[in-house]
Each structure stands twice: as structure tokens, then as C-alpha cells.
Enzyme design. Structure first.
Site, PDB file in Angstrom:
ATOM      1  N   HIS A  72      -0.394   2.599   0.256  1.00 49.34           N
ATOM      2  CA  HIS A  72      -1.047   3.140  -0.939  1.00 49.34           C
ATOM      3  C   HIS A  72      -2.386   2.450  -1.203  1.00 49.34           C
ATOM      4  O   HIS A  72      -3.205   2.966  -1.953  1.00 49.34           O
ATOM      5  CB  HIS A  72      -0.128   3.024  -2.169  1.00 49.34           C
ATOM      6  CG  HIS A  72       0.292   1.634  -2.506  1.00 49.34           C
ATOM      7  ND1 HIS A  72       1.405   1.048  -1.928  1.00 49.34           N
ATOM      8  CD2 HIS A  72      -0.233   0.718  -3.350  1.00 49.34           C
ATOM      9  CE1 HIS A  72       1.541  -0.172  -2.417  1.00 49.34           C
ATOM     10  NE2 HIS A  72       0.554  -0.402  -3.271  1.00 49.34           N
ATOM     11  N   GLU A  86      -0.862  -2.146  -9.641  1.00 48.39           N
ATOM     12  CA  GLU A  86      -1.600  -3.263  -9.056  1.00 48.39           C
ATOM     13  C   GLU A  86      -2.958  -3.477  -9.719  1.00 48.39           C
ATOM     14  O   GLU A  86      -3.729  -4.346  -9.312  1.00 48.39           O
ATOM     15  CB  GLU A  86      -1.758  -3.058  -7.551  1.00 48.39           C
ATOM     16  CG  GLU A  86      -0.433  -3.089  -6.826  1.00 48.39           C
ATOM     17  CD  GLU A  86      -0.559  -3.109  -5.310  1.00 48.39           C
ATOM     18  OE1 GLU A  86      -1.683  -3.325  -4.798  1.00 48.39           O
ATOM     19  OE2 GLU A  86       0.462  -2.921  -4.645  1.00 48.39           O
TER      20      GLU A  86
END
Length: 187
Positions: free
Chosen positions: A153, A179
Site C-alpha cells: 500500500h 500511517e
């Protein structure tokens, strides 16, 4: 199948379970060498197809074993990751479902693109000595047998686009938001 039959067929034991996560159910499968497969949206037919594919590729029927130590540890680390308490996975990985250029690219991704950062397809191609192989890197990301743990990702398009993702674009956006790379999705 007993262990003698597995030895005759050349297979290795494979254990699996389905973990409920913030991005939906993930099938986790492991061999004695390590975590071998992570599959998104692992319910019903998707789970069954993934298990059949594992049986075919590894030469043995996967056995449901939610209490297997490696699977329990993988779930613990995934829970911590989704809670924002873990940035790196410390799990043994079995790379036997991927080879060649794809394995090389995924190993570089795992080692060289940390939590909270992204890399372009072309940049990743250059890191493995194949400048101009951005499309092949995209193919490697699509073939990643260990998504989330080997964080495909984090690979995005050069122009800032999000790119594709086997788990769906909403899942990719959610992982990048977790994140801190993207704002939290609105829905």
C-alpha cells in the site's frame, strides 16, 4: 492427510485462520518457515478460493488452526498495527509463493520503505536496478502474497496518484491514513 502423506506429495504443513481487522477479515496462512499468505476480504468464496490456491501451490491442504503460535503472534502484531502501536512487523516470512523479480521488489519494499512513507513504482524499480520497470513493479505489487505485512500500500504513482491495490482503493486509503500519509477518509 498425515505427515507421511505430506512428505510423499512434497507438501509442507500449512495452517490458517481468519483475523478480524480494521480493514475487514484477513486470511492468514503460515508454514513452518513463516507467514506465507495474507488475503483481503477473507469470507466465503474468497477465503475458499485462497485456500484452494494455497493447497495447489504448496502441495498440501491448509488446516484451520487459529491457536497456532505464529498465527496468534501475527494477529497480535496486526492488532497493534491497527491500534497505532506498531510500525513494523517482526514475523518470519515464507517467500515461497513469489520468485524472481517480484520477490526482489517485495524484499526491497519490506526493507527500504518504512511506516509512514511512500515510494513511486518507478523509484522502486530503480532501487532494484531496473529503471524503467515501473509497470513490472505494479505487477509485483499485485502478486504480493503478504499485503499489509509487506506494505505494498506504500507504493504510489509518480504524479501523486494513489495507484491500484488488490484489497481495493478504500483499503489502500485507510492503510495510508493509518500511517499518516493521507488524511483520514471521510467515509
Amino acid at each position: 492427510m498425515d505427515s507421511r502423506e505430506q512428505d510423499e506429495r512434497g507438501g509442507q504443513p500449512v495452517v490458517w485462520t481468519v483475523a478480524d481487522t480494521a480493514i475487514g477479515p484477513l486470511l492468514l496462512a503460515a508454514t513452518p518457515a513463516g507467514l506465507v499468505n495474507v488475503v483481503f476480504h477473507a469470507t466465503g468464496p474468497i477465503r475458499d478460493r485462497a485456500l484452494a490456491r494455497l493447497a495447489s501451490r504448496l502441495g498440501t491442504e491448509p488446516v484451520e488452526a487459529p491457536g497456532a503460535p505464529l498465527l496468534r503472534e501475527a494477529i497480535r502484531q496486526l492488532d497493534a498495527y491497527f491500534a497505532g502501536e506498531r510500525r513494523d512487523f517482526e514475523l518470519p516470512l515464507d517467500w515461497s509463493l513469489i520468485s524472481g523479480f517480484n520477490r526482489q521488489v517485495l524484499r526491497e519494499l519490506a526493507a527500504g520503505v518504512p511506516y509512514g512513507s511512500v515510494v513511486g513504482y518507478g523509484d522502486l524499480a530503480g532501487r532494484v536496478g531496473q529503471p524503467g520497470a515501473a509497470q513490472a513493479v505494479g505487477t509485483a505489487m499485485g502478486a504480493n502474497p503478504l499485503p499489509v505485512v509487506v506494505a505494498c500500500h506504500r507504493v504510489v504513482e509518480r504524479d501523486g496518484g494513489i495507484g491500484g491495490f488488490g484489497g481495493g482503493l478504500e483499503t489502500k486509503r485507510a492503510l495510508l491514513a493509518l500511517e499518516g500519509v493521507l488524511p483520514q477518509p471521510l467515509f
